[in-house]
Scaffold this active site. Structure first.
Site, PDB file in Angstrom:
ATOM      1  N   ARG A 165       0.810  -1.236   0.000  1.00 46.77           N
ATOM      2  CA  ARG A 165       0.000   0.000   0.000  1.00 46.77           C
ATOM      3  C   ARG A 165       0.838   1.278   0.000  1.00 46.77           C
ATOM      4  NH1 ARG A 165      -3.402  -3.360  -0.763  1.00 46.77           N
ATOM      5  NH2 ARG A 165      -5.568  -3.278  -0.051  1.00 46.77           N
ATOM      6  N   SER A 237     -10.876  -0.024   2.761  1.00 47.03           N
ATOM      7  CA  SER A 237     -10.134  -0.134   4.026  1.00 47.03           C
ATOM      8  C   SER A 237      -9.699   1.263   4.461  1.00 47.03           C
ATOM      9  CB  SER A 237      -8.873  -0.967   3.847  1.00 47.03           C
ATOM     10  OG  SER A 237      -9.196  -2.251   3.392  1.00 47.03           O
ATOM     11  N   GLU A 335      -4.959   4.165   5.767  1.00 44.52           N
ATOM     12  CA  GLU A 335      -4.552   3.896   4.391  1.00 44.52           C
ATOM     13  C   GLU A 335      -4.954   5.083   3.521  1.00 44.52           C
ATOM     14  OE1 GLU A 335      -5.753   0.039   2.020  1.00 44.52           O
ATOM     15  OE2 GLU A 335      -6.765   1.788   1.218  1.00 44.52           O
TER      16      GLU A 335
HETATM   17  N1  EPU Z   1     -10.908  -9.960   9.798  1.00 45.34           N
HETATM   18  C1  EPU Z   1     -11.700 -10.030  10.912  1.00 45.34           C
HETATM   19  N2  EPU Z   1     -12.738  -9.133  11.023  1.00 45.34           N
HETATM   20  C2  EPU Z   1     -13.000  -8.209  10.092  1.00 45.34           C
HETATM   21  C3  EPU Z   1     -12.174  -8.129   8.957  1.00 45.34           C
HETATM   22  C4  EPU Z   1     -11.133  -9.018   8.829  1.00 45.34           C
HETATM   23  O1  EPU Z   1     -11.505 -10.848  11.802  1.00 45.34           O
HETATM   24  O2  EPU Z   1     -13.963  -7.460  10.283  1.00 45.34           O
HETATM   25  C5  EPU Z   1      -9.801 -10.924   9.652  1.00 45.34           C
HETATM   26  C6  EPU Z   1     -10.260 -12.293   9.217  1.00 45.34           C
HETATM   27  O3  EPU Z   1      -9.513 -13.244   9.927  1.00 45.34           O
HETATM   28  C7  EPU Z   1      -9.874 -12.403   7.792  1.00 45.34           C
HETATM   29  C8  EPU Z   1      -8.642 -11.515   7.746  1.00 45.34           C
HETATM   30  O4  EPU Z   1      -8.878 -10.502   8.715  1.00 45.34           O
HETATM   31  O5  EPU Z   1      -9.593 -13.710   7.427  1.00 45.34           O
HETATM   32  C9  EPU Z   1      -8.447 -10.863   6.412  1.00 45.34           C
HETATM   33  O6  EPU Z   1      -9.633 -10.197   6.060  1.00 45.34           O
HETATM   34  P1  EPU Z   1      -9.947  -9.791   4.564  1.00 45.34           P
HETATM   35  O7  EPU Z   1      -9.662 -10.904   3.657  1.00 45.34           O
HETATM   36  O8  EPU Z   1     -11.310  -9.174   4.514  1.00 45.34           O
HETATM   37  O9  EPU Z   1      -8.826  -8.734   4.251  1.00 45.34           O
HETATM   38  P2  EPU Z   1      -8.275  -7.473   5.018  1.00 45.34           P
HETATM   39  O10 EPU Z   1      -6.890  -7.728   5.431  1.00 45.34           O
HETATM   40  O11 EPU Z   1      -9.237  -7.035   6.075  1.00 45.34           O
HETATM   41  C10 EPU Z   1      -7.280  -6.553   2.781  1.00 45.34           C
HETATM   42  C11 EPU Z   1      -7.261  -5.281   1.984  1.00 45.34           C
HETATM   43  C12 EPU Z   1      -8.558  -5.103   1.220  1.00 45.34           C
HETATM   44  C13 EPU Z   1      -8.760  -6.296   0.311  1.00 45.34           C
HETATM   45  C14 EPU Z   1      -8.769  -7.574   1.162  1.00 45.34           C
HETATM   46  C15 EPU Z   1      -8.898  -8.830   0.347  1.00 45.34           C
HETATM   47  C16 EPU Z   1      -5.803  -3.780   3.213  1.00 45.34           C
HETATM   48  C17 EPU Z   1      -5.709  -2.536   4.009  1.00 45.34           C
HETATM   49  N3  EPU Z   1      -7.038  -4.137   2.862  1.00 45.34           N
HETATM   50  O12 EPU Z   1      -8.281  -6.416   3.788  1.00 45.34           O
HETATM   51  O13 EPU Z   1      -8.420  -3.940   0.414  1.00 45.34           O
HETATM   52  O14 EPU Z   1      -9.967  -6.201  -0.424  1.00 45.34           O
HETATM   53  O15 EPU Z   1      -7.532  -7.634   1.908  1.00 45.34           O
HETATM   54  O16 EPU Z   1      -7.691  -9.186  -0.188  1.00 45.34           O
HETATM   55  O17 EPU Z   1      -4.788  -4.405   2.930  1.00 45.34           O
HETATM   56  C18 EPU Z   1      -8.790  -1.599   0.355  1.00 45.34           C
HETATM   57  O18 EPU Z   1      -7.577  -1.447   0.340  1.00 45.34           O
HETATM   58  O19 EPU Z   1      -9.576  -0.614   0.332  1.00 45.34           O
HETATM   59  C19 EPU Z   1      -9.353  -2.939   0.454  1.00 45.34           C
HETATM   60  C20 EPU Z   1     -10.669  -3.156   0.577  1.00 45.34           C
END
Ligand code: EPU
Length: 339
Positions: A165, A237, A335
């Site tokens: 990012r 995010s 972010e």
């Molecule tokens: N999780 C939770 N609770 C939540 C959200 C996430 O427990 O409310 C935990 C879960 O264990 C889940 C893990 O976090 O398995 C990962 O969650 P998720 O796959 O939704 O991904 P994220 O790390 O929360 C990142 C990106 C997103 C992207 C997703 C999918 C960043 C800051 N965000 O989110 O990007 O869509 O991965 O790959 O890295 C964005 O940048 O705007 C964005 C939406």
């Protein structure tokens, strides 16, 4: 000369839907138009802010300068090889229109980035990423113009200092350069990136694995977890996932054994924690104060229920940061860009 608008409301140009005004606003639709606009600003000492789709920005006050929103919209093939194509894409192309084009033309490399709001010119700035893929994996080079002196530049991937990012455009070149075109090298082939379990499960519904089914699966997964900015103000995010030393992750795992920890590909000796998991474990998922809240299906997303202000959001986000720090001793950083 492009037409400039004055005292322009930025409300329709940021996905949080916050009110702020730009002293001047221009939407040049050619590289020459961008050059001309920058030159006028230079001659008249007008500060410039470059705006893409407004999906990663919080306007906390009026901007006393020119907001430049590139509307250039060309996609051209610059190189064809047996195994790949190089596409040069103008900054103003809507990111997801570009992804759809690649999928329709059977070109691999950005399909997992389906459905991300914003423009092509903004994609390298924060090295957008999702579902195991990042823009940097396909960006070959980019073209731009320095805002201070109007010098055009060409930058290869390795010079962009891409990390999770982030890029040179969020650091040394912040507010100093405009990206006008991005060259992507995309493969013709079938080496898909579908390791994630949620993606595999979604893909099973289609019975076949190809670029279209991957794109559709990702769009479904996003729709289930992320709010549509047309319906609920948000910028995806709000926070980055924190990247920490392995020792720090080990300390936390002793205390919170179920905490997810991921490898952080661009930081060899470090790991990535899940800010969403930490926010949820502070009992903040779905929590709301007046018109601002933590989205109830994905805790990394902050939302404006309508009528909220940027300052309310900033205060709310600090409360979230403080709560996470108190519980986990980890600092989570926004972010989004706060302007
Ligand atoms: N999780 C939770 N609770 C939540 C959200 C996430 O427990 O409310 C935990 C879960 O264990 C889940 C893990 O976090 O398995 C990962 O969650 P998720 O796959 O939704 O991904 P994220 O790390 O929360 C990142 C990106 C997103 C992207 C997703 C999918 C960043 C800051 N965000 O989110 O990007 O869509 O991965 O790959 O890295 C964005 O940048 O705007 C964005 C939406």
């Amino acid at each position: 000369m492009n037409k400039w608008e004055e005292n322009k409301s930025l409300k329709p140009f940021n996905t949080f839907g916050f009110e702020a005004k730009a002293r001047y606003f221009a939407t040049p639709d050619s590289t020459e138009g961008i050059e001309e606009t920058l030159e006028t600003c230079r001659k008249n000492s007008i500060p410039v802010f470059i705006l893409g789709g407004g999906s990663n920005v919080v306007f906390s006050k009026d901007f006393d300068g020119l907001v430049l929103c590139p509307r250039t919209d060309r996609i051209s093939i610059s190189r064809k090889c047996m195994e790949s194509r190089t596409l040069v894409v103008s900054a103003g192309v809507v990111w997801d229109d570009f992804v759809r084009y690649t999928v329709e033309n059977n070109l691999m490399g950005v399909e997992n980035l389906s459905g991300i709001p914003g423009t092509v010119g903004a994609a390298p700035v924060q090295n957008i990423g999702a579902y195991g893929m990042e823009a940097k994996d396909s960006i070959y080079a980019l073209f731009g113009i320095m805002i201070d002196d109007g010098q055009p530049f060409f930058m290869e991937n390795r010079d962009c200092k891409f990390t999770y990012r982030s890029s040179i455009f969020k650091n040394e070149l912040k507010w100093k350069a405009i990206i006008t075109r991005v060259a992507f090298k995309l493969a013709k082939g079938r080496r898909f990136k579908i390791e994630r379990e949620d993606l595999q499960e979604e893909l099973r519904k289609y019975g076949t694995i190809n670029l279209s089914s991957i794109r559709q699966s990702i769009l479904n997964l996003r729709a289930a977890k992320l709010p549509d900015p047309g319906e609920l103000g948000n910028a995806g995010s709000f926070f980055k996932n924190p990247v920490v030393e392995q020792a720090e992750a080990d300390r936390l795992l002793e205390l919170f054994p179920s905490m997810p920890v991921y490898s952080a590909s661009t930081f060899d000796d470090k790991v990535k924690l899940s800010a969403g998991w930490m926010i949820e474990n502070c009992s903040l998922k779905g929590y709301r104060e007046n018109n601002i809240g933590v989205y109830d299906r994905q805790a990394l997303v902050l939302v404006n229920y309508g009528g909220g202000t940027a300052n309310e959001l900033i205060l709310f986000s600090r409360m979230v940061q403080d709560r996470v720090f108190e519980k986990f001793g980890v600092k989570i950083e926004p972010e989004v860009d706060i302007v």
